[in-house]
Design a protein around this motif. Structure first.
Motif, PDB file in Angstrom:
ATOM      1  N   ARG A   1      16.501  19.523 -75.487  1.00 52.98           N
ATOM      2  CA  ARG A   1      16.094  20.452 -76.543  1.00 52.98           C
ATOM      3  C   ARG A   1      16.777  20.102 -77.868  1.00 52.98           C
TER       4      ARG A   1
ATOM      5  N   LEU B   1       9.790  24.080 -78.909  1.00 52.96           N
ATOM      6  CA  LEU B   1       9.856  25.197 -79.864  1.00 52.96           C
ATOM      7  C   LEU B   1      10.420  24.792 -81.222  1.00 52.96           C
ATOM      8  N   GLY B   2      11.571  24.114 -81.196  1.00 56.59           N
ATOM      9  CA  GLY B   2      12.188  23.694 -82.456  1.00 56.59           C
ATOM     10  C   GLY B   2      11.303  22.768 -83.272  1.00 56.59           C
TER      11      GLY B   2
ATOM     12  N   MET C   1      15.131  17.678 -81.908  1.00 59.22           N
ATOM     13  CA  MET C   1      15.215  17.887 -83.348  1.00 59.22           C
ATOM     14  C   MET C   1      15.661  16.614 -84.078  1.00 59.22           C
TER      15      MET C   1
ATOM     16  N   VAL D   1      13.356  39.556 -67.370  1.00 57.30           N
ATOM     17  CA  VAL D   1      13.643  38.149 -67.630  1.00 57.30           C
ATOM     18  C   VAL D   1      14.659  37.655 -66.609  1.00 57.30           C
TER      19      VAL D   1
ATOM     20  N   ALA E   1      15.713  29.801 -65.273  1.00 56.72           N
ATOM     21  CA  ALA E   1      16.451  30.379 -64.148  1.00 56.72           C
ATOM     22  C   ALA E   1      16.095  29.715 -62.816  1.00 56.72           C
TER      23      ALA E   1
ATOM     24  N   PHE F   1      25.639  24.021 -75.369  1.00 60.43           N
ATOM     25  CA  PHE F   1      26.607  25.081 -75.094  1.00 60.43           C
ATOM     26  C   PHE F   1      27.146  24.996 -73.665  1.00 60.43           C
TER      27      PHE F   1
ATOM     28  N   ASN G   1      22.297  28.240 -72.458  1.00 59.78           N
ATOM     29  CA  ASN G   1      21.533  29.041 -73.406  1.00 59.78           C
ATOM     30  C   ASN G   1      20.101  28.571 -73.603  1.00 59.78           C
ATOM     31  N   LEU G   2      19.453  28.155 -72.534  1.00 56.85           N
ATOM     32  CA  LEU G   2      18.019  27.890 -72.639  1.00 56.85           C
ATOM     33  C   LEU G   2      17.308  29.215 -72.864  1.00 56.85           C
ATOM     34  N   PHE G   3      16.193  29.165 -73.613  1.00 56.74           N
ATOM     35  CA  PHE G   3      15.453  30.397 -73.873  1.00 56.74           C
ATOM     36  C   PHE G   3      14.864  30.894 -72.555  1.00 56.74           C
ATOM     37  N   ALA G   4      15.363  32.043 -72.085  1.00 57.47           N
ATOM     38  CA  ALA G   4      15.138  32.471 -70.709  1.00 57.47           C
ATOM     39  C   ALA G   4      13.682  32.829 -70.422  1.00 57.47           C
ATOM     40  N   HIS G   5      12.923  33.198 -71.471  1.00 60.95           N
ATOM     41  CA  HIS G   5      11.541  33.652 -71.256  1.00 60.95           C
ATOM     42  C   HIS G   5      10.536  32.529 -71.496  1.00 60.95           C
ATOM     43  N   LYS G   6      11.035  31.325 -71.762  1.00 61.29           N
ATOM     44  CA  LYS G   6      10.114  30.220 -72.064  1.00 61.29           C
ATOM     45  C   LYS G   6      10.251  29.113 -71.019  1.00 61.29           C
TER      46      LYS G   6
ATOM     47  N   ILE H   1      19.014  25.488 -83.350  1.00 60.09           N
ATOM     48  CA  ILE H   1      17.920  24.533 -83.558  1.00 60.09           C
ATOM     49  C   ILE H   1      17.264  24.724 -84.929  1.00 60.09           C
TER      50      ILE H   1
ATOM     51  N   GLN I   1      21.520  33.367 -76.596  1.00 59.09           N
ATOM     52  CA  GLN I   1      20.117  33.134 -76.926  1.00 59.09           C
ATOM     53  C   GLN I   1      19.931  33.051 -78.436  1.00 59.09           C
TER      54      GLN I   1
ATOM     55  N   LYS J   1       8.211  24.910 -84.544  1.00 56.73           N
ATOM     56  CA  LYS J   1       8.457  26.033 -85.455  1.00 56.73           C
ATOM     57  C   LYS J   1       9.361  25.673 -86.627  1.00 56.73           C
ATOM     58  N   VAL J   2      10.271  24.726 -86.433  1.00 57.15           N
ATOM     59  CA  VAL J   2      11.188  24.383 -87.520  1.00 57.15           C
ATOM     60  C   VAL J   2      10.684  23.171 -88.299  1.00 57.15           C
TER      61      VAL J   2
ATOM     62  N   MET K   1      23.189  21.153 -80.747  1.00 56.00           N
ATOM     63  CA  MET K   1      24.311  21.860 -80.123  1.00 56.00           C
ATOM     64  C   MET K   1      24.010  22.053 -78.638  1.00 56.00           C
TER      65      MET K   1
END
Lengths: 225, 258
Positions: B165, B116-117, B169, A223, B151, B99, B103-108, A130, A123, B120-121, B97
């Motif tokens: 994702r 997000l990127g 970018m 989660v 999930a 993987f 590795n996706l953001f598990a809570h989003k 990113i 994570q 926020k970036v 990248m």
């Protein structure tokens, strides 16, 4: 029985417990803030921040709460004249809150860190990949998941904090439950055991919902992976 | 910068997008990257092959500094990859990248993972990021899952979201670190198809994989690694039909017999 019931007219026991709840509320808020900052320092890539966070935890987790609160009253206030409020009683209340907060922040930090350990390292790698820096990655990705994984340990800290608010009695907070209990024990020698049981029951009744709530929350907020 | 690497690459339009010069890395006594020199030109698709432990994943992860290196230099689009700080984060945003474990953001939600990127970036306005994300999700075929959590998706779907994702970018190069190794067999093709489309569209790609079919179909160049070294580089057909080194021959023979 009438003997026992007169205890509640002679002493405002509910008001006494209300003081403990207030101590808990403020100390929990402040220790959560300090503990989160400490946890961030401990997982940060900057070695000196990591060292400061670790030192804080080592010092305050291993110092008895009684000593921290007494230090506030006898050293900071009596010796150095440091106050948190011009009002005499309010000053002792705030000092007790700060003592409780500083002490429990060490435990909050470790609880959050245990939550961070539930977040897979991928994570953080994905967040960095990113282009998020350390703080945005921590705020947006790591901490939201870490807090969800830390509900139970944080609940345990809260439970310890609720009971530890009785230590405020050594910090001259004379209106909290254990201080009132001591006074009651002194003047009502006829019902010593019922007095103990009453105050013990009071704390049990406050703590049980917290335990139930954290168990429920930890399931609800887990989660999915 | 004493020695200029002279390895491969179609450096048609100026400097390469990715350049590694004399890169070394150790894990304790283990020398996992030995003097790596590699250039990847714009639009080139490089597939990195090699046995487990050959250093190919480490190489891939070093390119956006998820792994530190001990010596040597890495350049992204001519800019040297810095050690830490804001500049590194900025360069990472240019490197997509993907993987092995998604590795996706598990809570989003799926949509939030992709927006997000950019928000926020890159500071993209929310509705613009959302529009762009929906286009990308449509492109990888999972737009209908946008409100679900990672999930709730299959592995193949998750990996395609991870590609979206990274694409959000607008990266100069995409790194794939064994993108299909954690997938059930029936889901591998949907991810490979997405990657082949991407390659055809001209994306610069570095792909660490065991999928020889993908290497044959989509790669411009195969880089074969063993024991931390680049042993051989060639066009895929040449590499598969006529490998020069014994180690590559040995590696390929094992693939064919099993």
């Amino acid at each position: 029985m009438d003997n026992y019931l007169s205890l509640f007219t002679e002493y405002n026991i509910a008001a006494a417990f209300w003081v403990n709840i207030q101590l808990t509320f403020w100390a929990a808020l402040i220790s959560l803030a300090i503990g989160t900052v400490l946890a961030l320092m401990r997982i940060s890539p900057v070695p000196s921040f990591e060292a400061i966070g670790a030192a804080y935890v080592t010092i305050f987790r291993n110092t008895p709460l009684t000593i921290i609160i007494l230090f506030g009253v006898l050293a900071l206030f009596n010796q150095l004249g440091f106050t948190l409020s011009p009002n005499f009683n309010e000053n002792f209340f705030r000092m007790a809150v700060m003592g409780l907060a500083i002490y429990h922040a060490a435990f909050v930090c470790e609880a959050i860190r245990s939550g961070v350990n539930t977040v897979p390292v991928g994570q953080a790698e994905a967040a960095r990949a990113i282009g998020l820096g350390f703080l945005p990655a921590a705020r947006l990705i790591i901490l939201p998941q870490a807090f969800r994984g830390a509900v139970v340990p944080l609940g345990n800290v809260l439970i310890a904090l609720i009971k530890n608010t009785t230590v405020a009695s050594v910090g001259s907070v004379a209106v909290e439950a254990s201080s009132v209990m001591k006074t009651a024990l002194e003047f009502r020698g006829d019902i010593i055991i019922p007095i103990f049981l009453t105050f013990a029951l009071g704390f049990v009744l406050i703590v049980i919902p917290v335990g139930l709530l954290t168990t429920w929350l930890s399931r609800k907020m887990a989660v999915a992976r | 910068m004493s020695t200029e690497p002279q390895t491969g690459g179609r450096v048609a339009d100026g400097s390469p997008v990715v350049r590694l010069a004399n890169v070394n890395k150790h894990y304790g006594p283990l020398h996992v990257l030995k003097d790596i020199n590699l250039e990847v030109a714009k639009g080139e698709v490089v597939v990195v092959l090699g046995p487990s432990g050959s250093g190919k994943s480490t190489l891939c992860r070093a390119i956006n500094r998820l792994e530190t290196i001990d010596s040597g230099e890495i350049y992204i689009d001519g800019k040297k990859l810095p050690a830490e700080g804001k500049e590194l984060a900025r360069l990472r945003a240019d490197v997509g990248m993907v993987f092995q474990s998604f590795n996706l953001f598990a809570h989003k939600s799926i949509l939030d993972n992709v927006t997000l990127g950019p928000i926020k970036v890159k500071g993209l306005p929310k509705d613009e990021a959302r529009k762009q994300a929906l286009v990308l999700l449509e492109r990888v075929g999972v737009a209908n899952q946008k409100d679900k959590l990672p999930a709730q998706l299959s592995g193949g779907q998750q990996q395609r979201v991870a590609i979206a994702r990274a694409l959000a970018m607008a990266p100069k190069v995409m790194l794939f670190d064994e993108p299909t190794s954690a997938l059930d067999p029936e889901m591998i093709n949907e991810v490979l198809d997405t990657m082949i489309t991407l390659a055809k569209e001209g994306m610069t790609m570095i792909v660490v994989t065991h999928e020889m079919g993908f290497a044959r179909k989509a790669a411009d160049r195969v880089v074969f690694m063993d024991a931390g070294q680049i042993v051989e580089q060639a066009a895929p057909e040449t590499f598969f039909t006529n490998p020069r080194s014994d180690r590559a021959r040995d590696f390929l023979s094992k693939l064919i017999t099993h």
